[in-house]
Design a protein around this motif. Structure first.
Motif, PDB file in Angstrom:
ATOM      1  N   ALA A   7       8.399  -0.642   6.119  1.00 17.69           N
ATOM      2  CA  ALA A   7       8.243  -1.840   5.302  1.00 17.69           C
ATOM      3  C   ALA A   7       8.911  -1.658   3.942  1.00 17.69           C
ATOM      4  N   ALA A   8       9.331  -2.775   3.344  1.00 15.60           N
ATOM      5  CA  ALA A   8      10.040  -2.720   2.060  1.00 15.60           C
ATOM      6  C   ALA A   8       9.198  -2.061   0.978  1.00 15.60           C
ATOM      7  N   ASP A   9       7.902  -2.397   0.925  1.00 14.99           N
ATOM      8  CA  ASP A   9       7.078  -1.806  -0.135  1.00 14.99           C
ATOM      9  C   ASP A   9       6.922  -0.296   0.062  1.00 14.99           C
ATOM     10  N   ASP A  10       6.849   0.164   1.306  1.00 11.04           N
ATOM     11  CA  ASP A  10       6.755   1.601   1.558  1.00 11.04           C
ATOM     12  C   ASP A  10       8.065   2.311   1.212  1.00 11.04           C
ATOM     13  N   ARG A  11       9.174   1.644   1.498  1.00  4.58           N
ATOM     14  CA  ARG A  11      10.459   2.226   1.112  1.00  4.58           C
ATOM     15  C   ARG A  11      10.559   2.335  -0.414  1.00  4.58           C
ATOM     16  N   ILE A  12      10.133   1.303  -1.129  1.00  9.30           N
ATOM     17  CA  ILE A  12      10.179   1.335  -2.590  1.00  9.30           C
ATOM     18  C   ILE A  12       9.318   2.477  -3.121  1.00  9.30           C
ATOM     19  N   ARG A  13       8.134   2.651  -2.561  1.00 10.81           N
ATOM     20  CA  ARG A  13       7.263   3.748  -3.007  1.00 10.81           C
ATOM     21  C   ARG A  13       7.936   5.111  -2.790  1.00 10.81           C
ATOM     22  N   LEU A  14       8.567   5.277  -1.646  1.00 12.91           N
ATOM     23  CA  LEU A  14       9.239   6.542  -1.357  1.00 12.91           C
ATOM     24  C   LEU A  14      10.383   6.791  -2.324  1.00 12.91           C
ATOM     25  N   PHE A  15      11.196   5.768  -2.560  1.00  5.99           N
ATOM     26  CA  PHE A  15      12.330   5.960  -3.456  1.00  5.99           C
ATOM     27  C   PHE A  15      11.883   6.088  -4.916  1.00  5.99           C
ATOM     28  N   ASN A  16      10.756   5.481  -5.275  1.00  8.26           N
ATOM     29  CA  ASN A  16      10.182   5.728  -6.599  1.00  8.26           C
ATOM     30  C   ASN A  16       9.823   7.202  -6.764  1.00  8.26           C
ATOM     31  N   LEU A  17       9.214   7.760  -5.730  1.00  3.36           N
ATOM     32  CA  LEU A  17       8.858   9.181  -5.761  1.00  3.36           C
ATOM     33  C   LEU A  17      10.115  10.039  -5.893  1.00  3.36           C
ATOM     34  N   ALA A  18      11.144   9.719  -5.111  1.00  7.81           N
ATOM     35  CA  ALA A  18      12.382  10.488  -5.172  1.00  7.81           C
ATOM     36  C   ALA A  18      13.022  10.388  -6.556  1.00  7.81           C
ATOM     37  N   TRP A  19      13.025   9.182  -7.126  1.00 11.63           N
ATOM     38  CA  TRP A  19      13.617   9.001  -8.452  1.00 11.63           C
ATOM     39  C   TRP A  19      12.853   9.807  -9.504  1.00 11.63           C
ATOM     40  N   ASP A  20      11.535   9.816  -9.399  1.00  6.34           N
ATOM     41  CA  ASP A  20      10.731  10.613 -10.329  1.00  6.34           C
ATOM     42  C   ASP A  20      11.132  12.084 -10.278  1.00  6.34           C
ATOM     43  N   PRO A  24      13.418  -2.210  -6.672  1.00  4.76           N
ATOM     44  CA  PRO A  24      12.685  -3.319  -7.298  1.00  4.76           C
ATOM     45  C   PRO A  24      11.235  -2.926  -7.579  1.00  4.76           C
ATOM     46  N   SER A  25      10.623  -3.653  -8.473  1.00  7.12           N
ATOM     47  CA  SER A  25       9.208  -3.429  -8.753  1.00  7.12           C
ATOM     48  C   SER A  25       8.382  -3.746  -7.520  1.00  7.12           C
ATOM     49  N   LEU A  26       7.324  -3.001  -7.348  1.00  8.60           N
ATOM     50  CA  LEU A  26       6.423  -3.289  -6.219  1.00  8.60           C
ATOM     51  C   LEU A  26       5.762  -4.651  -6.363  1.00  8.60           C
ATOM     52  N   ARG A  27       5.729  -5.172  -7.580  1.00 11.21           N
ATOM     53  CA  ARG A  27       5.165  -6.518  -7.756  1.00 11.21           C
ATOM     54  C   ARG A  27       6.006  -7.554  -7.010  1.00 11.21           C
ATOM     55  N   ASP A  28       7.315  -7.285  -6.936  1.00 11.32           N
ATOM     56  CA  ASP A  28       8.188  -8.220  -6.216  1.00 11.32           C
ATOM     57  C   ASP A  28       7.908  -8.218  -4.723  1.00 11.32           C
ATOM     58  N   ALA A  29       7.296  -7.150  -4.230  1.00  9.24           N
ATOM     59  CA  ALA A  29       7.039  -7.055  -2.789  1.00  9.24           C
ATOM     60  C   ALA A  29       5.816  -7.848  -2.365  1.00  9.24           C
ATOM     61  N   VAL A  30       5.057  -8.358  -3.322  1.00 11.43           N
ATOM     62  CA  VAL A  30       3.841  -9.098  -2.961  1.00 11.43           C
ATOM     63  C   VAL A  30       3.841 -10.513  -3.540  1.00 11.43           C
ATOM     64  N   GLN A  31       4.925 -10.886  -4.235  1.00 10.16           N
ATOM     65  CA  GLN A  31       4.994 -12.227  -4.806  1.00 10.16           C
ATOM     66  C   GLN A  31       6.018 -13.055  -4.048  1.00 10.16           C
ATOM     67  N   GLU A  32       6.530 -14.123  -4.683  1.00  6.37           N
ATOM     68  CA  GLU A  32       7.369 -15.055  -3.934  1.00  6.37           C
ATOM     69  C   GLU A  32       8.688 -14.434  -3.490  1.00  6.37           C
ATOM     70  N   ARG A  33       9.048 -13.296  -4.088  1.00  7.73           N
ATOM     71  CA  ARG A  33      10.297 -12.645  -3.678  1.00  7.73           C
ATOM     72  C   ARG A  33      10.093 -11.638  -2.548  1.00  7.73           C
ATOM     73  N   ALA A  34       8.866 -11.559  -2.036  1.00  7.10           N
ATOM     74  CA  ALA A  34       8.566 -10.582  -0.987  1.00  7.10           C
ATOM     75  C   ALA A  34       9.429 -10.806   0.250  1.00  7.10           C
ATOM     76  N   GLY A  35       9.732 -12.057   0.553  1.00  9.22           N
ATOM     77  CA  GLY A  35      10.539 -12.331   1.734  1.00  9.22           C
ATOM     78  C   GLY A  35      11.948 -11.771   1.604  1.00  9.22           C
ATOM     79  N   ASP A  36      12.506 -11.870   0.399  1.00 11.01           N
ATOM     80  CA  ASP A  36      13.840 -11.310   0.186  1.00 11.01           C
ATOM     81  C   ASP A  36      13.841  -9.796   0.396  1.00 11.01           C
ATOM     82  N   LEU A  37      12.840  -9.125  -0.151  1.00  7.07           N
ATOM     83  CA  LEU A  37      12.781  -7.673  -0.004  1.00  7.07           C
ATOM     84  C   LEU A  37      12.539  -7.283   1.446  1.00  7.07           C
ATOM     85  N   ALA A  38      11.679  -8.032   2.134  1.00  6.76           N
ATOM     86  CA  ALA A  38      11.409  -7.725   3.535  1.00  6.76           C
ATOM     87  C   ALA A  38      12.670  -7.898   4.385  1.00  6.76           C
TER      88      ALA A  38
END
Length: 479
Positions: free
Chosen positions: A413-426, A389-403
């Protein structure tokens, strides 16, 4: 030596004929697709002047300070200094810039240190290469190589189709026509160094030319591939692609005049092929390219480990095995580079070069290991590489779902996992990562030819002697 501002000013001062998305490009330093790559090269030039890096990155040649790549190693100590400089240049960009100024700089220094080969063309060709390299050392332009012919007809009968060809010569120089299929960073370079892989055959004499031209030479056109990521790419979503994409271009030579003082060799298939056998260019360039690729492989291996730990996949034996193989391959590459310095040789001109056997093995290993480690990241990451998911989702109303449903193991944390997997996907999934993988597999040459060349160049005497001893056991000694 140049700094970053001088480099960018030089690009603005010399318009070049560049096409992208069907349109001509004006100022490459402000074009949305080219400004980023130009900025990365400018950062490398700026790094030469940082007090903490200057001693490492700067050497001496012709009595003046020059980039370390443009020096000629005369001792094992010089090889070590070069290795340290190449690593220092590669680490800030994770080895992702395959055609940084160090690459062609190393090639040119090696060619200038091989006057015997060029003397076979005549004394003026020795003067040409030495004068040109002296100018490069003094002015520090960004030179990139143009090597590969167009991929039109790859059958034996089609070899050379569309390749850069000498079509005439006159009092001013050579007239060349044809194309080079892929020239990385040419639109943001200052100079193009043209030569061939060692595959020319009798009858290819018109193709056997080695020369340099400025990027604004009349008749030279560049057609870029579309960027893999458009302007405005979010560096949080694409942490590597947003910063380190290189631009690739087809170079078209439309009756380009190459002045005689920029011609280093022409008309000799034997000498064109001999650039790779009778000079230190492949080995010295191999050291630079090998260290850069090693830095890139270190990042990829680190990502494999981090992704496995993020979901505790490393608790499984088969995953541990794959990660162990990745780490082992990384250590093999480090060992080959280190041993190549120990097993160094010296050319008749006094140039010290890394061990040929080790450098040949390194080329084979790095191409295979990068591909295998990338596949390990894909296998471990699986669907997690797709569901990011977009990192924007990790700080808006959907943050609870991602957490709740998309954190990592061990409190990640969900946002740190997203950052790591973004790096891997790149690195292994996105178009940027696919190009990065292809570059390591083919940037050093056809993997089949590289492997076969390693066999043909190997000293097999001791191997066969061992077999002979085994199949012909000694006569027992009787008491």
């Amino acid at each position: 030596m140049r700094d970053g501002d001088t480099y960018l000013a030089g690009l603005r001062a010399r318009p070049r004929r560049v096409w992208l998305h069907g349109d001509p490009v004006g100022d490459v330093t402000v074009d949305p697709a080219l400004a980023g790559p130009a900025t990365r090269i400018a950062e490398l030039y700026a790094g030469q002047h940082l007090p903490e890096q200057r001693e490492l990155l700067v050497g001496t040649a012709d009595g003046a300070e020059v980039p370390r790549a443009l020096t000629v190693p005369r001792s094992r100590h010089d090889l070590r200094l070069r290795a340290e400089a190449f690593r220092a240049r590669a680490e800030p960009q994770f080895g992702l810039l395959g055609r940084a100024p160090d690459f062609a700089g190393t090639a040119l220094a090696a060619l200038a240190a091989a006057p015997r080969l060029f003397s076979e063309m005549g004394p003026r060709f020795v003067e040409n290469i030495e004068r040109y390299v002296a100018w490069v050392r003094a002015e520090d332009p960004y030179v990139v190589p143009a090597i590969t012919a167009p991929q039109i007809d790859r059958s034996p009968d089609g070899a050379g189709t569309g390749a850069v060809t000498v079509v005439a010569e006159n009092a001013d120089g050579l007239i060349v026509r044809g194309a080079k299929m892929i020239c990385t960073s040419a639109p943001i370079a200052d100079e193009i160094l043209v030569y061939n892989p060692p595959v020319l055959r009798p009858g290819d004499e018109p193709l056997a030319a080695v020369f340099a031209v400025p990027v604004d030479a009349p008749g030279l056109r560049m057609i870029c591939r579309p960027p893999l990521h458009g302007p405005g790419t979010d560096p949080e979503e694409h942490p590597l692609a947003a910063r380190f994409e290189e631009v690739d271009a087809l170079l078209v030579f439309d009756d380009v005049l190459v002045p005689w003082d920029r011609v280093f060799l022409h008309g000799s298939v034997d000498l064109s092929n001999a650039l790779h056998r009778r000079t230190c260019m492949p080995l010295l360039v191999g050291q630079q390219a090998g260290i850069r690729a090693l830095v890139k492989l270190e990042l990829l291996t680190g990502v494999a480990v981090a992704v496995a730990r993020a979901v505790r996949a490393d608790a499984y034996l088969h995953v541990q095995s794959r990660l162990g193989q990745a780490v082992a391959g990384l250590e093999q590459a480090r060992a080959l580079l280190a041993t190549a310095e120990v097993e160094h040789g010296t050319s008749p001109e006094g140039v010290v070069f890394p061990g040929a056997a080790q450098m040949g093995a390194l080329r084979v290993l790095l191409a295979r290991q990068y591909r295998e480690t990338a596949e390990t990241v894909r296998a471990i990451g699986g669907s997690g590489l797709v569901m990011r998911p977009s990192l924007r989702d990790a700080v808006q109303e959907r943050a609870g779902d991602l957490a709740a449903f998309l954190p990592g193991a061990g409190g990640l944390a969900a946002d740190d996992r997203i950052r790591l997997f973004n790096l891997a996907w790149d690195l292994v999934g996105d178009g940027f990562g696919q190009r990065a993988e292809l570059f390591e597999c083919f940037g050093g040459g056809d993997p089949l030819r590289v492997s076969a060349g390693g066999y043909l160049a190997a000293d097999r005497t001791a191997l066969l002697a061992s077999v002979d001893r085994a199949v012909r056991p000694p006569t027992p000694v009787r008491a």
